[in-house]
Design an enzyme around this catalytic site. Structure first.
Site, PDB file in Angstrom:
ATOM      1  N   LYS A 178       0.858  -1.180   0.000  1.00 17.67           N
ATOM      2  CA  LYS A 178       0.000   0.000   0.000  1.00 17.67           C
ATOM      3  C   LYS A 178       0.909   1.250   0.000  1.00 17.67           C
ATOM      4  CE  LYS A 178      -4.121  -0.016   2.022  1.00 17.67           C
ATOM      5  NZ  LYS A 178      -5.254   0.067   2.981  1.00 17.67           N
ATOM      6  N   GLU A 223     -18.501  -6.583  10.741  1.00 18.69           N
ATOM      7  CA  GLU A 223     -19.429  -5.883  11.640  1.00 18.69           C
ATOM      8  C   GLU A 223     -20.486  -6.824  12.222  1.00 18.69           C
ATOM      9  OE1 GLU A 223     -18.457  -4.763   8.672  1.00 18.69           O
ATOM     10  OE2 GLU A 223     -17.540  -2.811   9.057  1.00 18.69           O
ATOM     11  N   ARG A 245     -25.402  -3.670   7.781  1.00 18.81           N
ATOM     12  CA  ARG A 245     -25.268  -5.114   7.526  1.00 18.81           C
ATOM     13  C   ARG A 245     -25.348  -5.938   8.808  1.00 18.81           C
ATOM     14  NH1 ARG A 245     -19.564  -6.381   4.773  1.00 18.81           N
ATOM     15  NH2 ARG A 245     -20.710  -5.509   3.050  1.00 18.81           N
TER      16      ARG A 245
END
Ligand SMILES: Cc1ncc(C[n+]2csc(CCOP(=O)(O)OP(=O)(O)O)c2C)c(N)n1
Ligand SMILES: CC(=O)[C@@H](O)[C@H](O)COP(=O)(O)O
Ligand SMILES: [Mg+2]
Length: 634
Positions: A285, A369, A397
């Site tokens: 990254k 989550e 969600r």
């Protein structure tokens, strides 16, 4: 004229020499740093996929073949090579280029949802569709190591692997493994990917042995046959059985994701399999821009505008998250039973200070989550008080888990929803505009919306005191206003303005209570009497609001949430149930998907500003004065 100037579409990539492709990669990196330094955006993730994206578009024939990006924040290079480089000056700006794939922008784009871990499900569906339709089309899904920690990805893999080697679904799954979400990716899967990354694959050892044997006298085909006969044993001995191979998926890798030729070879090999294949590429990254590669927190995952020379982001000032980050540490010091959970967003949700102070009481569950929520229920059942800190939109969600794992069991879990309301820059799927609607239907759940930093501290402390029901504290993106003190109380509500006759009662929810005070000033200036209240706890409805409604000619609710099923809707229903006939006007976010733009620009566009609200209320009062009845607007 650079190479990049010659690229009008992905097919132009096929005519380039290796040297030109290397030059193009360098030009793209320079382009990304220059453009994103001005607009802000996901620089780190995109610097990491330059070679990968070039390889994808040289091996696959987009848009006939579909390239699906998980989360979509790493699709800038894809946009550059599909003819949209000119749009980057307006990246994430109103009317400009979206920071995620956008079907309206290009036929090459397909998935716009920025919620992670969905790409493999889309890809599974697309590949099945092409099989059923008999279309000779490939699907390539790019999923990050972080997104791979999300449960949906494994639901999809389970299906993709169902037919094992017999599957004819032309699906190539590229695991873009840079070892990080924002911070290093956590969990057993991340550890496994590291093992795959670092263990000498038996092929490498086999090649090494063969090289050593080359030219040795007496070594002939029989020796090589014996070596290959040993292959299975070597594979088991040298390389851990890849999770993916154990699932029955072909696995190619790990590949150096910055060696474009190697990536192209792997993708070409995978494409020929004509069945589901995992191609595991290792990337970095921020690769190619030192301030990003060295960035200690998240390798420039999503910086705001920054100085190219120093990598210093333009100063942001205090945001709501900072207030939470400090207060939760204070509370954690007072309460040994308080634990905190993040879903791979330790810094963005403001738990980094709590984690530094109380590492044993902080849990990063990866981009998961749903698991975070039900694990929190378990933590509460185990005698602790968990605080689950997520962005409001990502709680969507986990609704079922909030409803039936937490609330059904009356678990004392506190959800802290950052980025609630209009967020703006990250497009439709990132706005936190659904939480106060979906959570209204959760029995026993209590929801607080602070108007400023002082109330955030107060309400957070009140929330974590509740141990027999879920509590929610939600606040928006960006800086809080200056603290607005109450001039009185009504039940649990703060009265912020009480001026003139009882013409209008404005119920300001959360940060919109501060806007309501500004509206009041405009109304009073026009001779209209106004009361402004901030309920603080918006669920359940405070009975004091019923009494206040009876006293006024008009009730107006203002909230930074979808208008359908929001606080205003519930207040309207509650007044109706109490046979209170005071007309109600609801103001909130229109129930539609909002195109990306800055938060302020969108609030202006949807009429959630003092000027527009005041104008609307004057119209209503004028209608009432004329004896007209107001339609109750949902
Ligand atoms: C459901 C969900 N939770 C959290 C996020 C916030 N988020 C955006 S990108 C990201 C990290 C993604 O990591 P990875 O998949 O490895 O991609 P990389 O940035 O490393 O390329 C997270 C947590 C999200 N988009 N969706
Ligand atoms: C895709 C991604 O990383 C998002 O979660 C988003 O970028 C968050 O943006 P902010 O943290 O700036 O609200
Ligand atoms: Mg990653």
């Amino acid at each position: 004229m650079g190479v990049l100037d010659r690229i009008t579409g992905p097919r132009d990539l096929r005519d380039l020499t290796d040297a030109e492709l290397d030059e193009l990669a360098a030009e793209i990196r320079d382009f990304l740093v220059r453009k994103v330094s001005r607009t802000g955006g996901h620089l780190g993730p995109n610097l990491g996929v330059v070679e990968l994206t070039l390889a994808l578009h040289r091996v696959f024939d987009s848009p006939r073949d579909r390239i699906v990006f998980d989360t979509g924040h790493q699709s800038y290079v894809h946009k550059i090579v599909t003819g949209r480089a000119a749009g980057f000056d307006q990246l994430r700006q109103e009317g400009g280029l979206s920071g995620y794939p956008s079907q309206a922008e290009s036929d090459h784009d397909i998935v716009e949802n920025s919620h992670a871990s969905t790409s493999l499900s889309y890809a599974d569906g697309l590949a099945k569709a092409y099989t059923v339709r008999g279309e000779d089309r490939h699907v390539a899904a790019v999923i990050g190591d972080g997104a791979l920690t999300g449960g949906m990805a494994w639901e999809a893999l389970n299906n993709i692997a169902a037919d094992g080697a017999t599957s004819d679904r032309r699906l190539v799954i590229v695991v873009n493994d840079n070892g990080r979400s924002y911070t290093p990716t956590v969990g057993g899967l991340a550890n496994h990917l590291t093992t795959l990354r670092t263990s000498p694959r038996y092929e490498q050892v086999l090649d090494l042995v063969k090289k050593r044997l080359n030219g040795v006298r007496g070594v002939g085909p029989a020796v090589y046959d014996a070596l290959h006969a040993m292959k299975k044993g070597m594979k088991d001995a040298l390389a851990p059985q890849g999770l993916f191979e154990d699932l029955g998926l072909k696995y190619v890798g790990p590949i150096d994701g910055h060696d474009r030729t190697a990536v192209e070879q792997a993708l070409t090999q995978a494409k020929k399999f004509n069945g589901p294949v995992i191609v595991h590429v290792m990337t970095r990254k921020g690769f190619g821009y030192d301030p990003a590669e060295q960035h200690e927190a998240d390798q420039f995952h999503g910086p705001g505008p920054f100085n190219i020379e120093t990598g210093e982001e333009n100063p942001k000032g205090q945001i709501w998250t900072d207030v939470f980050a400090d207060e939760i540490v204070q509370i954690g010091a007072e309460r040994q039973d308080l634990v905190a959970i993040t879903a791979a967003m330790m810094h963005p949700v403001g738990l980094h200070k709590f984690a530094a102070r109380f590492p044993a009481r902080t849990f990063d569950v990866g981009i998961a989550e749903q698991h975070a929520t039900t694990s929190a229920a378990g933590l509460a059942m185990g005698g602790l008080h968990p605080v689950v800190a997520v962005y409001a939109t990502f709680l969507n969600r986990a609704f079922d888990q909030v409803l039936l794992d937490v609330a059904l069991h009356r678990c004392g879990v506190t959800f802290v929803l950052d980025r609630s309301g209009v967020t703006g820059d990250d497009g439709a799927s990132h706005n936190g505009m659904w939480d106060m609607s979906i959570l209204q239907v959760v029995p026993g759940l209590r929801l607080a919306a602070p108007r400023d930093a002082a109330r955030l501290r107060e309400l957070l402390r009140e929330a974590v005191q509740v141990d027999d029901a879920p509590t929610v504290v939600r606040f928006p993106k960006g800086p809080p206003s200056a603290d607005v003190e109450a001039v009185g109380r009504a039940g649990g509500c703060d009265v912020l303005v009480r001026k003139g006759a009882r013409d209008v009662l404005i119920v300001g929810i959360g940060s919109m209570a501060v806007t309501a005070v500004e509206v009041a000033e405009r109304l009073v200036a026009q001779g209209i009497g106004v009361t402004v209240v901030d309920p603080r706890w918006v669920k359940p409805v405070d009975p004091a609001l019923l009494d206040l409604a009876r006293e006024h000619r008009l009730v107006v609710s203002v909230e930074d949430n979808g208008i359908v099923g929001g606080c205003g809707s519930v207040l309207l229903q509650t007044l109706n149930a109490a046979r209170i006939e005071t007309p109600v006007r609801l103001h909130g976010i229109p129930q539609e998907f909002l195109d990306h733009a800055k938060r302020g620009v969108i609030l202006e566009r949807i009429g959630l500003t003092a000027q527009t609200l005041a104008r609307s209320i004057v119209e209503d009062v004028t209608a009432l004065d004329a004896g007209e009845s107001l339609l109750h607007v949902e």
